[in-house]
Write a protein that holds these residues in place. Structure first.
Motif, PDB file in Angstrom:
ATOM      1  N   UNK A 102       0.844  -1.190   0.000  1.00 49.55           N
ATOM      2  CA  UNK A 102       0.000   0.000   0.000  1.00 49.55           C
ATOM      3  C   UNK A 102       0.881   1.243   0.000  1.00 49.55           C
ATOM      4  N   UNK A 103       0.421   2.294  -0.653  1.00 48.32           N
ATOM      5  CA  UNK A 103       1.226   3.512  -0.741  1.00 48.32           C
ATOM      6  C   UNK A 103       1.224   4.275   0.578  1.00 48.32           C
ATOM      7  N   UNK A 104       2.386   4.787   0.947  1.00 42.88           N
ATOM      8  CA  UNK A 104       2.500   5.634   2.133  1.00 42.88           C
ATOM      9  C   UNK A 104       2.723   7.058   1.650  1.00 42.88           C
ATOM     10  N   UNK A 105       1.694   7.881   1.768  1.00 45.70           N
ATOM     11  CA  UNK A 105       1.791   9.276   1.338  1.00 45.70           C
ATOM     12  C   UNK A 105       1.992  10.206   2.520  1.00 45.70           C
ATOM     13  N   UNK A 106       1.382   9.844   3.666  1.00 49.56           N
ATOM     14  CA  UNK A 106       1.450  10.694   4.853  1.00 49.56           C
ATOM     15  C   UNK A 106       1.591   9.831   6.100  1.00 49.56           C
ATOM     16  N   UNK A 107       2.138  10.438   7.150  1.00 50.76           N
ATOM     17  CA  UNK A 107       2.129   9.787   8.460  1.00 50.76           C
ATOM     18  C   UNK A 107       0.699   9.813   8.980  1.00 50.76           C
ATOM     19  N   UNK A 108       0.358   8.822   9.799  1.00 53.41           N
ATOM     20  CA  UNK A 108      -0.978   8.839  10.383  1.00 53.41           C
ATOM     21  C   UNK A 108      -1.514   7.463  10.675  1.00 53.41           C
ATOM     22  N   UNK A 109      -2.807   7.408  10.920  1.00 49.31           N
ATOM     23  CA  UNK A 109      -3.502   6.171  11.265  1.00 49.31           C
ATOM     24  C   UNK A 109      -4.020   5.482  10.013  1.00 49.31           C
ATOM     25  N   UNK A 110      -3.612   4.251   9.836  1.00 55.22           N
ATOM     26  CA  UNK A 110      -4.065   3.396   8.752  1.00 55.22           C
ATOM     27  C   UNK A 110      -4.893   2.276   9.376  1.00 55.22           C
ATOM     28  N   UNK A 111      -5.629   1.544   8.572  1.00 51.44           N
ATOM     29  CA  UNK A 111      -6.401   0.420   9.098  1.00 51.44           C
ATOM     30  C   UNK A 111      -6.636  -0.610   8.004  1.00 51.44           C
ATOM     31  N   UNK A 112      -6.718  -1.858   8.416  1.00 46.27           N
ATOM     32  CA  UNK A 112      -7.140  -2.948   7.541  1.00 46.27           C
ATOM     33  C   UNK A 112      -8.522  -3.368   8.007  1.00 46.27           C
ATOM     34  N   UNK A 113      -9.486  -3.300   7.121  1.00 48.69           N
ATOM     35  CA  UNK A 113     -10.864  -3.673   7.424  1.00 48.69           C
ATOM     36  C   UNK A 113     -11.105  -5.048   6.817  1.00 48.69           C
ATOM     37  N   UNK A 114     -11.521  -6.008   7.634  1.00 49.17           N
ATOM     38  CA  UNK A 114     -11.699  -7.394   7.195  1.00 49.17           C
ATOM     39  C   UNK A 114     -13.187  -7.717   7.155  1.00 49.17           C
ATOM     40  N   UNK A 115     -13.613  -8.291   6.032  1.00 48.19           N
ATOM     41  CA  UNK A 115     -15.029  -8.596   5.823  1.00 48.19           C
ATOM     42  C   UNK A 115     -15.228 -10.078   5.537  1.00 48.19           C
ATOM     43  N   UNK A 116     -16.361 -10.594   5.998  1.00 49.93           N
ATOM     44  CA  UNK A 116     -16.832 -11.938   5.651  1.00 49.93           C
ATOM     45  C   UNK A 116     -18.269 -11.775   5.185  1.00 49.93           C
ATOM     46  N   UNK A 117     -18.571 -12.289   4.018  1.00 53.63           N
ATOM     47  CA  UNK A 117     -19.916 -12.172   3.442  1.00 53.63           C
ATOM     48  C   UNK A 117     -20.402 -10.722   3.414  1.00 53.63           C
ATOM     49  N   UNK A 118     -19.485  -9.795   3.086  1.00 53.89           N
ATOM     50  CA  UNK A 118     -19.839  -8.395   2.966  1.00 53.89           C
ATOM     51  C   UNK A 118     -20.003  -7.649   4.283  1.00 53.89           C
ATOM     52  N   UNK A 119     -19.832  -8.334   5.399  1.00 57.28           N
ATOM     53  CA  UNK A 119     -19.965  -7.708   6.716  1.00 57.28           C
ATOM     54  C   UNK A 119     -18.585  -7.528   7.335  1.00 57.28           C
ATOM     55  N   UNK A 120     -18.341  -6.365   7.921  1.00 56.69           N
ATOM     56  CA  UNK A 120     -17.066  -6.116   8.593  1.00 56.69           C
ATOM     57  C   UNK A 120     -17.021  -6.961   9.863  1.00 56.69           C
ATOM     58  N   UNK A 121     -15.994  -7.819   9.973  1.00 60.18           N
ATOM     59  CA  UNK A 121     -15.838  -8.686  11.140  1.00 60.18           C
ATOM     60  C   UNK A 121     -14.620  -8.310  11.972  1.00 60.18           C
ATOM     61  N   UNK A 122     -13.813  -7.392  11.473  1.00 60.27           N
ATOM     62  CA  UNK A 122     -12.649  -6.970  12.239  1.00 60.27           C
ATOM     63  C   UNK A 122     -11.952  -5.800  11.581  1.00 60.27           C
ATOM     64  N   UNK A 123     -11.213  -5.081  12.408  1.00 52.74           N
ATOM     65  CA  UNK A 123     -10.420  -3.966  11.925  1.00 52.74           C
ATOM     66  C   UNK A 123      -9.068  -4.034  12.615  1.00 52.74           C
ATOM     67  N   UNK A 124      -8.018  -3.797  11.862  1.00 51.04           N
ATOM     68  CA  UNK A 124      -6.657  -3.860  12.383  1.00 51.04           C
ATOM     69  C   UNK A 124      -6.000  -2.500  12.172  1.00 51.04           C
ATOM     70  N   UNK A 125      -6.099  -1.614  13.178  1.00 44.67           N
ATOM     71  CA  UNK A 125      -5.499  -0.281  13.029  1.00 44.67           C
ATOM     72  C   UNK A 125      -3.994  -0.320  13.266  1.00 44.67           C
ATOM     73  N   UNK A 126      -3.257   0.564  12.576  1.00 45.35           N
ATOM     74  CA  UNK A 126      -1.821   0.693  12.812  1.00 45.35           C
ATOM     75  C   UNK A 126      -1.378   2.090  12.424  1.00 45.35           C
ATOM     76  N   UNK A 127      -0.277   2.515  12.998  1.00 47.92           N
ATOM     77  CA  UNK A 127       0.264   3.850  12.764  1.00 47.92           C
ATOM     78  C   UNK A 127       1.471   3.766  11.843  1.00 47.92           C
ATOM     79  N   UNK A 128       1.589   4.744  10.948  1.00 48.90           N
ATOM     80  CA  UNK A 128       2.754   4.853  10.074  1.00 48.90           C
ATOM     81  C   UNK A 128       3.367   6.223  10.308  1.00 48.90           C
ATOM     82  N   UNK A 129       4.669   6.241  10.484  1.00 51.54           N
ATOM     83  CA  UNK A 129       5.383   7.499  10.680  1.00 51.54           C
ATOM     84  C   UNK A 129       6.499   7.588   9.650  1.00 51.54           C
TER      85      UNK A 129
END
Length: 136
Positions: A102-129
Motif C-alpha cells: 500500500x502507498x504511504x503518502x502521509x504519516x498517520x492512522x491506517x487500518x485494515x478492514x476485514x469482511x466476511x460475506x460483505x460484513x465487517x468482522x474486524x479492523x486492524x489499526x496501525x500507525x505509520x510514521x
C-alpha cells in the motif's frame, strides 16, 4: 457463519502445503518508513473460525489510508480449512496469508478492514510514521 479469530501484520508470513504457519516479525501496530511515496510491503495473517459444515470462507480486505483523498486497496480471497470433515468434533479453522502493498503518502492512522460475506468482522489499526533518512 464464519468469523474472524485473529488477524496480525507481519514482515513475512506463509502457510506451507502441510498447513504450518510461519510468521516473522509479526504482531506490530506501528511502522516507520524513510520517505513518502513508497509502497510499503507487509503480510496480513488471518485465522477464521468456521461454522458447522463449513470448509471455507470468502473474505475481503480493505486498506484504509489517511489523507485526502483516502486511498483504498481492496483484495478478496477464499480461505480453506485443512480439516475437510464437516462432522469433525474439533473446532475448524482456516488460515490464510495475504501479501499487501500500500502507498504511504502521509504519516498517520491506517487500518485494515476485514469482511466476511460483505460484513465487517474486524479492523486492524496501525500507525505509520515517515522519518527522514540519514546518510551513512
Amino acid at each position: 457463519m464464519a468469523g474472524l479469530d485473529f488477524a496480525m501484520l507481519a514482515e513475512f508470513a506463509r502457510v506451507d502445503s502441510g498447513g504450518l504457519l510461519t510468521v516473522v516479525g509479526g504482531g506490530f501496530d506501528r511502522m516507520e518508513v524513510r520517505s513518502s511515496g513508497l509502497v510499503q510491503q507487509v503480510h496480513l495473517v488471518m485465522r477464521f473460525n468456521l461454522g458447522d459444515g463449513e470448509t471455507s470462507v470468502g473474505f475481503g480486505v480493505r486498506v484504509l489510508t489517511p489523507g485526502d483523498p483516502v486511498f483504498q486497496v481492496e483484495v478478496s480471497g477464499l480461505a480453506v480449512t485443512d480439516n475437510r470433515e464437516a462432522d469433525a468434533p474439533v473446532a475448524r479453522h482456516a488460515v490464510t496469508v495475504i501479501p499487501l502493498g500500500f502507498p504511504v503518502a502521509v504519516s498517520g492512522s491506517y487500518a485494515l478492514e476485514i469482511q466476511v460475506d460483505g460484513q465487517v468482522v474486524g479492523s486492524l489499526p496501525f500507525e505509520v510514521r515517515i522519518v527522514a533518512g540519514t546518510a551513512s
